[in-house]
Design a protein around this motif. Structure first.
Motif, PDB file in Angstrom:
ATOM      1  N   UNK A 161       0.824  -1.214   0.000  1.00 48.96           N
ATOM      2  CA  UNK A 161       0.000   0.000   0.000  1.00 48.96           C
ATOM      3  C   UNK A 161       0.857   1.262   0.000  1.00 48.96           C
ATOM      4  N   UNK A 162       1.948   1.247   0.780  1.00 50.26           N
ATOM      5  CA  UNK A 162       2.860   2.395   0.776  1.00 50.26           C
ATOM      6  C   UNK A 162       3.446   2.599  -0.614  1.00 50.26           C
ATOM      7  N   UNK A 163       3.813   1.502  -1.279  1.00 42.05           N
ATOM      8  CA  UNK A 163       4.377   1.600  -2.620  1.00 42.05           C
ATOM      9  C   UNK A 163       3.378   2.218  -3.591  1.00 42.05           C
ATOM     10  N   UNK A 164       2.134   1.744  -3.558  1.00 43.53           N
ATOM     11  CA  UNK A 164       1.111   2.255  -4.476  1.00 43.53           C
ATOM     12  C   UNK A 164       0.849   3.744  -4.245  1.00 43.53           C
ATOM     13  N   UNK A 169       1.825   9.433  -6.041  1.00 44.01           N
ATOM     14  CA  UNK A 169       2.376  10.763  -5.746  1.00 44.01           C
ATOM     15  C   UNK A 169       3.495  11.122  -6.723  1.00 44.01           C
ATOM     16  N   UNK A 170       4.386  10.162  -7.007  1.00 44.65           N
ATOM     17  CA  UNK A 170       5.517  10.447  -7.886  1.00 44.65           C
ATOM     18  C   UNK A 170       5.089  10.627  -9.334  1.00 44.65           C
ATOM     19  N   UNK A 171       4.099   9.869  -9.769  1.00 45.91           N
ATOM     20  CA  UNK A 171       3.628  10.008 -11.154  1.00 45.91           C
ATOM     21  C   UNK A 171       2.844  11.294 -11.363  1.00 45.91           C
ATOM     22  N   UNK A 183      -7.248   8.618  -2.019  1.00 48.02           N
ATOM     23  CA  UNK A 183      -8.061   7.513  -1.520  1.00 48.02           C
ATOM     24  C   UNK A 183      -8.672   6.730  -2.679  1.00 48.02           C
ATOM     25  N   UNK A 184      -9.224   7.452  -3.650  1.00 48.63           N
ATOM     26  CA  UNK A 184      -9.887   6.797  -4.778  1.00 48.63           C
ATOM     27  C   UNK A 184      -8.906   6.003  -5.643  1.00 48.63           C
ATOM     28  N   UNK A 185      -7.739   6.563  -5.900  1.00 52.74           N
ATOM     29  CA  UNK A 185      -6.806   5.908  -6.804  1.00 52.74           C
ATOM     30  C   UNK A 185      -5.998   4.800  -6.142  1.00 52.74           C
ATOM     31  N   UNK A 186      -5.756   4.911  -4.846  1.00 57.38           N
ATOM     32  CA  UNK A 186      -4.915   3.920  -4.174  1.00 57.38           C
ATOM     33  C   UNK A 186      -5.755   2.876  -3.439  1.00 57.38           C
ATOM     34  N   UNK A 187      -6.821   3.320  -2.792  1.00 57.71           N
ATOM     35  CA  UNK A 187      -7.661   2.384  -2.041  1.00 57.71           C
ATOM     36  C   UNK A 187      -8.873   1.907  -2.858  1.00 57.71           C
ATOM     37  N   UNK A 188      -9.248   2.658  -3.865  1.00 54.96           N
ATOM     38  CA  UNK A 188     -10.370   2.263  -4.721  1.00 54.96           C
ATOM     39  C   UNK A 188     -11.626   3.055  -4.424  1.00 54.96           C
TER      40      UNK A 188
END
Length: 232
Positions: A161-164, A169-171, A183-188
């Motif tokens: 989860x930290x990686x995602x 953030x980096x992209x 929240x939407x992009x990482x957790x869904x």
């Protein structure tokens, strides 16, 4: 852009001071150590672009410092300094992975030219090494295929989860991202938990990629969210 960082490991204090003054004047960020153990401690503490390393040092020798550096770091540029025109010293240093060497006494102009040349070659090799699979912001690098994360030459272990979160953030570096976006992009989109989970995971990331290093990359935009960018 951050100044290139150079570590001087040289036991002759007058030489170390002259090098520090000249390199600082040339625009480099410089620290110095007067013995091998202190030099290796400073090397471990931070990320360096280049190390000027004397062969003859108290504590542990320059050759031993180089051996320890190269045991897990093939990238940091190391230029050896030696007071004697010894073939053995040069061969030992080059065999262990030194990028170049200078025999004392040397002209400061030649040393500066060697430093610029070494950094130029290193930059070209890094560009070739980090291809389209890598996202790079400052000295932070993330590989989406192998899921590796590097800050400088240091490998950083992250949970999935930290990686995602870091990858998103980096992209979108230099973009201010709201907690809801993260929240939407990482957790869904079907995640119904509290947005405070973002703050918790940002804290986890900061502890790993910011706190151990000189300049923070993750910044809070009060009342909005977070942005990942190089500090000015």
């Amino acid at each position: 852009m951050d100044k290139p960082k150079i570590l001087i490991i040289e036991d002759e204090e007058k030489i170390a001071r002259v090098l520090e003054l000249e390199l600082t004047y040339e625009g480099y960020e410089v620290q110095k150590a007067l013995d091998g153990l202190e030099g290796f401690r400073l090397y471990q503490k931070e990320s360096w672009d280049l190390i000027l390393l004397d062969v003859m040092l108290p504590g542990i020798s320059g050759i031993e410092v180089l051996r320890r550096i190269r045991s897990n770091d093939p990238h940091t540029i190391v230029i050896m300094l030696t007071a004697k025109d010894s073939v053995e010293d040069k061969v030992s240093g080059l065999d262990l992975g030194a990028n170049d060497y200078m025999t004392k006494p040397f002209q400061i102009e030649e040393l500066l030219a060697r430093i610029r040349a070494s950094m130029r070659v290193h930059k070209q090799s890094v560009v070739g090494e980090f291809n389209q699979d890598w996202i790079i912001v400052g000295d932070l690098k993330l590989n989406e295929v192998t899921r590796e994360v590097l800050r400088g030459e240091m490998s950083i272990e992250l949970t999935p989860r930290e990686f995602d979160l870091l990858a998103f953030l980096m992209s979108h570096s230099r973009q201010v991202l709201r907690r809801e976006q993260l929240l939407n992009h990482v957790w869904g989109y079907d995640y119904y938990g509290d947005t405070n989970v973002i703050d918790v995971y940002i804290r986890y990331l900061r502890n790993k990629i910011d706190k151990p290093f000189h300049s923070p990359l993750i910044h809070t935009v009060r009342g909005v969210g977070y942005v990942l960018k190089e500090s000015k």
